[in-house]
Design a protein around this motif. Structure first.
Motif, PDB file in Angstrom:
ATOM      1  N   LEU A 144      32.623  29.237  69.395  1.00  0.00           N
ATOM      2  CA  LEU A 144      33.589  29.822  70.034  1.00  0.00           C
ATOM      3  C   LEU A 144      34.998  30.467  68.900  1.00  0.00           C
ATOM      4  N   SER A 145      35.090  30.560  67.750  1.00  0.00           N
ATOM      5  CA  SER A 145      35.001  30.519  66.702  1.00  0.00           C
ATOM      6  C   SER A 145      34.938  32.302  66.682  1.00  0.00           C
ATOM      7  N   PHE A 146      33.734  32.152  66.337  1.00  0.00           N
ATOM      8  CA  PHE A 146      33.556  34.272  66.836  1.00  0.00           C
ATOM      9  C   PHE A 146      34.302  34.674  68.136  1.00  0.00           C
ATOM     10  N   PHE A 147      33.623  33.829  69.063  1.00  0.00           N
ATOM     11  CA  PHE A 147      34.845  34.977  70.065  1.00  0.00           C
ATOM     12  C   PHE A 147      36.363  35.132  70.040  1.00  0.00           C
ATOM     13  N   GLY A 203      36.056  29.787  58.317  1.00  0.00           N
ATOM     14  CA  GLY A 203      35.907  31.266  58.431  1.00  0.00           C
ATOM     15  C   GLY A 203      36.608  31.839  59.069  1.00  0.00           C
ATOM     16  N   GLY A 204      36.725  31.287  60.748  1.00  0.00           N
ATOM     17  CA  GLY A 204      37.322  31.953  61.434  1.00  0.00           C
ATOM     18  C   GLY A 204      38.323  31.555  61.471  1.00  0.00           C
ATOM     19  N   ILE A 205      39.705  31.080  60.946  1.00  0.00           N
ATOM     20  CA  ILE A 205      41.029  31.100  60.379  1.00  0.00           C
ATOM     21  C   ILE A 205      41.003  32.126  59.425  1.00  0.00           C
ATOM     22  N   LEU A 206      40.597  31.633  58.475  1.00  0.00           N
ATOM     23  CA  LEU A 206      40.889  32.771  57.646  1.00  0.00           C
ATOM     24  C   LEU A 206      41.102  34.360  58.300  1.00  0.00           C
ATOM     25  N   ALA A 207      39.647  34.500  59.150  1.00  0.00           N
ATOM     26  CA  ALA A 207      39.520  36.138  59.478  1.00  0.00           C
ATOM     27  C   ALA A 207      40.689  36.486  60.397  1.00  0.00           C
ATOM     28  N   GLY A 208      40.687  35.342  61.218  1.00  0.00           N
ATOM     29  CA  GLY A 208      41.968  35.206  61.840  1.00  0.00           C
ATOM     30  C   GLY A 208      43.315  35.545  61.249  1.00  0.00           C
ATOM     31  N   LEU A 215      38.359  44.187  56.919  1.00  0.00           N
ATOM     32  CA  LEU A 215      38.391  42.761  56.456  1.00  0.00           C
ATOM     33  C   LEU A 215      38.516  41.785  56.480  1.00  0.00           C
ATOM     34  N   SER A 216      38.964  41.590  58.245  1.00  0.00           N
ATOM     35  CA  SER A 216      38.388  40.204  58.767  1.00  0.00           C
ATOM     36  C   SER A 216      37.162  40.036  58.713  1.00  0.00           C
ATOM     37  N   PHE A 217      36.334  41.345  59.283  1.00  0.00           N
ATOM     38  CA  PHE A 217      34.868  40.924  58.860  1.00  0.00           C
ATOM     39  C   PHE A 217      34.105  40.512  57.165  1.00  0.00           C
ATOM     40  N   MET A 218      34.419  41.463  57.083  1.00  0.00           N
ATOM     41  CA  MET A 218      33.886  41.213  55.444  1.00  0.00           C
ATOM     42  C   MET A 218      34.664  40.039  55.466  1.00  0.00           C
ATOM     43  N   THR A 268      31.005  33.937  55.009  1.00  0.00           N
ATOM     44  CA  THR A 268      30.569  31.997  55.342  1.00  0.00           C
ATOM     45  C   THR A 268      30.219  32.093  56.729  1.00  0.00           C
ATOM     46  N   ASP A 269      30.033  32.976  56.910  1.00  0.00           N
ATOM     47  CA  ASP A 269      29.442  32.678  58.578  1.00  0.00           C
ATOM     48  C   ASP A 269      28.248  34.250  58.917  1.00  0.00           C
TER      49      ASP A 269
END
Length: 396
Positions: free
Chosen positions: A171-174, A212-217, A357-360, A365-366
């Protein structure tokens, strides 16, 4: 369970065929929507995920024929095949790691590149972006429905993190892909609706408690956040909207903060959920630093201590072990060429740099490339951003 499995497969096939018969993007939208469900938690009789990926491939090839292929994408296929050929020749085959494991692992990477390469017409671009930015909501709705029948758990992480119709990680991926899609739609359509979806998708991502999702977001929010602050100073209506929004999310923010802190700090020590120890063990599996052990090698590891890390939860370490330094260079080159073209042909460079940068960071972490639930929507979005001025059309 058997009846349910085949009923699921029948519904998937009927919906997919219906979408193809409409001769529009419905088939791909349908596959994106059904991928928000984590089928292994419902049935393990048939590998539904693999069937969905095969349908993604057939659909991508169909739309390649219908709309054409971006000519510049040939170099990415060449680089990907070079990567796989080197990996295949130097693979460390054994009784656990077979040709099939290697091919199916490479299948996900190549499928993302194929979906990137479709030269979508403008109206299809907008439709797809709208679907992707709504995938977190769709997963939540389907999760409520399926959990009411006892088919899966709507709440994950031992009852603390939102999971929807999938695991909290998925769900974080989505959610992260939904943020990216909403950012692009906000930029192109100049609508505050999509600005709202940017922050709602971030809130959903945060409620999964996926660090990891929170950081990327958070990285993705930076350009729009400063733009929003500027609007607050210029327009009074944004002050009221901001105050109401902030007050309404105080409780969820407090809940997220407390639970993230509990997950991250345990007995005064930083908790990485076993990642650091697992990464050390995975790196030690490498027998060929230059060329790697072979694409897909990690998913066949039998060490029980690495049972939860057969995809490494770190794409850099996975690439190092499976493809070596040569593979890492090739993958980095592919992304560098893609984003170089995007930045060159589009305005607002900061937005695209934050996406990269978000993707990197998320990849550290995932499983952003090995898990198709992140990789395929992400590559579709990147392909939709690309202006693809030169297109190769296929004869019908």
């Amino acid at each position: 369970m058997v009846v349910l499995t085949y009923l699921i497969l029948l519904c998937i096939l009927i919906g997919w065929i219906y979408g193809l018969c409409n001769k529009n993007v419905t088939a791909l939208s349908f596959l994106l929507i059904i991928s928000t469900v984590y089928y292994p938690s419902i049935t393990n009789i048939v590998d539904v995920d693999f069937i969905i990926k095969v349908l993604f491939l057939i659909t991508a090839l169909y739309y390649l024929k219908l709309y054409g292929l971006k000519k510049h994408s040939f170099k990415f296929f060449f680089l990907a095949m070079l990567l796989y050929s080197i990996s295949f020749i130097n693979a460390q085959w054994d009784t656990n790691y077979s040709y099939f494991d290697s091919i199916t692992a490479f299948f996900s990477l190549s499928l993302g590149l194929i979906l990137y390469s479709v030269a979508w017409p403008e109206k299809m671009r907008v439709r797809l972006l709208k679907v992707i930015c709504k995938l977190p909501f769709i997963s939540i709705i389907l999760g409520l429905l399926l959990s009411s029948f006892g088919l899966l758990d709507f709440i994950g992480r031992n009852g603390t993190g939102l999971a929807g119709a999938s695991m909290a990680t998925n769900l974080s991926f989505f959610g992260v892909n939904g943020i990216i899609a909403a950012i692009i739609l906000r930029k192109e359509l100049n609508s505050d609706i999509y600005r709202g979806l940017i922050y709602i998708n971030f809130l959903i991502t945060a409620l999964t408690l996926t660090r990891g999702g929170i950081l990327a977001g958070s990285i993705l929010l930076i350009p729009d956040f400063f733009s929003f602050l500027k609007n607050i100073l210029q327009k009074k209506k944004y002050i009221m909207i901001s105050l109401i929004s902030f007050v309404s999310i105080l409780y969820p923010l407090n809940y997220i903060y407390k639970n993230i802190l509990e997950r991250t700090v345990v007995n005064g020590q930083i908790n990485t959920s076993g990642r650091v120890d697992a990464w050390t063990s995975i790196i030690n599996l490498s027998t060929n630093k230059l060329l790697g052990n072979g694409y897909g090698f990690l998913k066949t590891v039998t060490d029980t201590s690495l049972r939860a890390f057969t995809a490494a939860h770190n794409e850099y370490i996975r690439m190092y072990v499976e493809t070596g330094y040569v593979g890492i260079v090739i993958i980095v080159l592919i992304f560098w060429l893609i984003f170089k073209k995007i930045i060159k042909e589009n305005n607002n460079i900061i937005v695209y740099l934050t996406i990269l940068l978000s993707f990197m960071l998320y990849s550290y972490t995932d499983n952003t490339m090995t898990n198709f639930r992140f990789w395929l929507p992400f590559m579709i979005i990147i392909g939709l951003i690309d202006n693809h001025k030169k297109v190769l059309k296929f004869k019908r």
